[in-house]
Motif scaffolding. Structure first.
Motif, PDB file in Angstrom:
ATOM      1  N   LEU A 104     -48.057 -39.117 -61.946  1.00  0.00           N
ATOM      2  CA  LEU A 104     -49.203 -38.292 -61.596  1.00  0.00           C
ATOM      3  C   LEU A 104     -50.168 -38.189 -62.772  1.00  0.00           C
ATOM      4  N   SER A 105     -51.398 -37.963 -62.447  1.00  0.00           N
ATOM      5  CA  SER A 105     -52.416 -37.708 -63.457  1.00  0.00           C
ATOM      6  C   SER A 105     -52.365 -36.235 -63.867  1.00  0.00           C
ATOM      7  N   ASP A 106     -53.108 -35.904 -64.919  1.00  0.00           N
ATOM      8  CA  ASP A 106     -53.155 -34.512 -65.369  1.00  0.00           C
ATOM      9  C   ASP A 106     -53.711 -33.598 -64.297  1.00  0.00           C
ATOM     10  N   ASN A 107     -54.599 -34.131 -63.491  1.00  0.00           N
ATOM     11  CA  ASN A 107     -55.217 -33.315 -62.456  1.00  0.00           C
ATOM     12  C   ASN A 107     -54.196 -32.875 -61.413  1.00  0.00           C
ATOM     13  N   TYR A 108     -53.270 -33.745 -61.046  1.00  0.00           N
ATOM     14  CA  TYR A 108     -52.258 -33.415 -60.052  1.00  0.00           C
ATOM     15  C   TYR A 108     -51.049 -32.724 -60.676  1.00  0.00           C
ATOM     16  N   ILE A 300     -58.976 -33.148 -67.662  1.00  0.00           N
ATOM     17  CA  ILE A 300     -58.368 -31.829 -67.706  1.00  0.00           C
ATOM     18  C   ILE A 300     -57.276 -31.801 -68.769  1.00  0.00           C
ATOM     19  N   GLN A 301     -57.119 -30.673 -69.443  1.00  0.00           N
ATOM     20  CA  GLN A 301     -56.151 -30.570 -70.516  1.00  0.00           C
ATOM     21  C   GLN A 301     -54.752 -30.466 -69.949  1.00  0.00           C
ATOM     22  N   PRO A 302     -53.748 -30.949 -70.677  1.00  0.00           N
ATOM     23  CA  PRO A 302     -52.369 -30.772 -70.220  1.00  0.00           C
ATOM     24  C   PRO A 302     -51.950 -29.319 -70.284  1.00  0.00           C
ATOM     25  N   ILE A 303     -50.814 -29.015 -69.651  1.00  0.00           N
ATOM     26  CA  ILE A 303     -50.358 -27.644 -69.542  1.00  0.00           C
ATOM     27  C   ILE A 303     -50.050 -27.055 -70.917  1.00  0.00           C
ATOM     28  N   LYS A 304     -49.423 -27.869 -71.783  1.00  0.00           N
ATOM     29  CA  LYS A 304     -49.003 -27.339 -73.077  1.00  0.00           C
ATOM     30  C   LYS A 304     -50.183 -26.927 -73.937  1.00  0.00           C
ATOM     31  N   SER A 305     -51.298 -27.623 -73.811  1.00  0.00           N
ATOM     32  CA  SER A 305     -52.456 -27.261 -74.615  1.00  0.00           C
ATOM     33  C   SER A 305     -53.108 -25.992 -74.125  1.00  0.00           C
TER      34      SER A 305
END
Length: 401
Positions: A104-108, A300-305
């Motif tokens: 999946l991409s960062d968006n999904y 879109i930024q990843p969750i950890k950031s």
């Protein structure tokens, strides 16, 4: 046990459709989730039965819940994780999430939330309650091989036909035929479709009886050509819809179940209507950027950031002001927890210690003078490594127990 077979009328009144999702969109979400399970399971080396069981769980889950409430990719990972346990091919939840992150991409992947493992593990309990603990699932693969062994004819053409029917069974998981018909009937229909396309007609078969007009009369009864053609058309329509969806934009992402929202983006209100006339004449502010344009889904930024978006400040340091703004007093209703910390209290000097403030004498022994002191400890009761006493003489005995 519950019945998991529905009429076409029930398939047009699912919770997702009643929640405002169109029939075509719901079918597309089902297909995306099923193909994601197949792709994720293939990369992890899972068998076809495990992946098919996960897809059947996926379709049954959304006959009771809406796609707006539960993101399809989180549900797909949960179904694959649970199917691995049922089919005795378990995989760790973190490995499934890691594989999903690579697909999946960062968006999904945003729909997995800040703690993807917790989202999947929480959804597993909901899945188990939804399917009412009905874990055993049969698939058309077993019946396909069983029926093919009874056919007579050219073995090379027969093998080609069976391989084509096997591929049709894989693709049928992206449809809802598993919610309409038993796996025996699906296997018969897809063998019939493969025999037509491969030009292999079943003329004779083992165990043939005079009352058997067609080869499938020996295995299933009361199956008409209308039922078989309906299953074949649903599988063939799958290939036509794939060509149409190639020209359509990708489906929007979803939020995690803890912050579930509509999978379709809501229409934003006109900000000029909500502003006063004086503010409507001002130029629009510059776009806010934080490691890329937030309006671009591909950046879109990843969750950890996003876990610590607020910068840390020292005590007494004022809050940062945006560029070009003028500091003002606290507005009405400004909460005290958002205000800067108050100054430390003044230091009050202590009074000068008098003569009575001497050092207290050390406490006396816990044994009075007229009482005999306790005897010393024996040599085999020396303190242990952790500060406690142990019997050193019993160590050889305990060692051989």
């Amino acid at each position: 046990m519950p019945c998991w077979y529905y009429d076409k009328k029930d398939l047009r009144e699912t919770p997702s459709i009643l929640d405002g999702i169109s029939f075509e969109t719901e079918r597309r979400y089902r297909k995306e989730g099923a193909r994601f399970i197949m792709e994720c399971g293939t990369k992890m080396g899972l068998g076809h039965n495990t992946m098919a069981t996960g897809v059947v769980y996926f379709h049954r889950f959304y006959m009771c819940h809406s796609f707006r409430s539960f993101p399809r990719y989180v549900t797909a990972c949960c179904c694959l994780f649970f199917a691995g346990k049922v089919e005795e091919t378990p995989k760790k939840c973190r490995d499934i999430i890691k594989t999903a992150r690579g697909i999946l991409s960062d968006n999904y992947f945003y729909s997995f939330g800040e703690d993807p493992k917790e989202e999947v593990m929480t959804l597993e309990r909901i899945l188990l309650q939804t399917i009412k603990f009905d874990l055993q699932v049969e698939h058309p693969y077993t019946f396909l091989l069983k029926y093919a062994k009874c056919f007579k004819g050219d073995q090379q053409k027969l093998q080609k036909m069976v391989q084509m029917a096997w591929n049709f069974v894989n693709d049928s998981l992206s449809t809802v035929v598993c919610l309409q018909w038993e796996p025996e009937i699906i296997a018969v229909a897809l063998i019939h479709l493969a025999s037509k396309l491969s030009k292999f007609t079943v003329q004779d078969w083992e165990g043939r009886q005079p009352q058997h007009q067609r080869w499938w009369d020996m295995f299933v009864s009361d199956v008409t050509m209308e039922i078989l053609e309906d299953i074949c058309h649903q599988v063939l329509d799958l290939y036509q819809s794939t060509q149409k969806e190639a020209l359509q934009p990708n489906s929007p992402p979803q939020k995690p179940p803890s912050r579930a929202d509509s999978p379709t983006p809501a229409k934003a209100p006109n900000p000029s209507v909500l502003l006063p006339p004086a503010a409507q004449q001002l130029p629009p502010p510059p776009p806010i950027s934080n490691n890329g344009n937030l309006g671009d889904p591909s950046k879109i930024q990843p969750i950890k950031s996003l876990s610590n978006p607020v910068p840390s400040m020292g005590p007494g340091e004022p809050l940062p002001m945006p560029p070009g703004s003028v500091p003002a007093g606290p507005p009405a209703g400004y909460h005290m927890y958002h205000a800067p910390p108050p100054p430390p209290p003044p230091i009050v000097p202590m009074p000068y210690p008098g003569p009575g403030w001497g050092v207290q004498p050390a406490p006396g022994s816990q044994y009075p003078a007229n009482v005999a002191q306790p005897p010393p400890m024996p040599p085999n009761m020396a303190p242990g490594p952790g500060g406690s006493y142990f019997n050193a003489g019993r160590q050889p005995q305990q060692r051989y127990q």
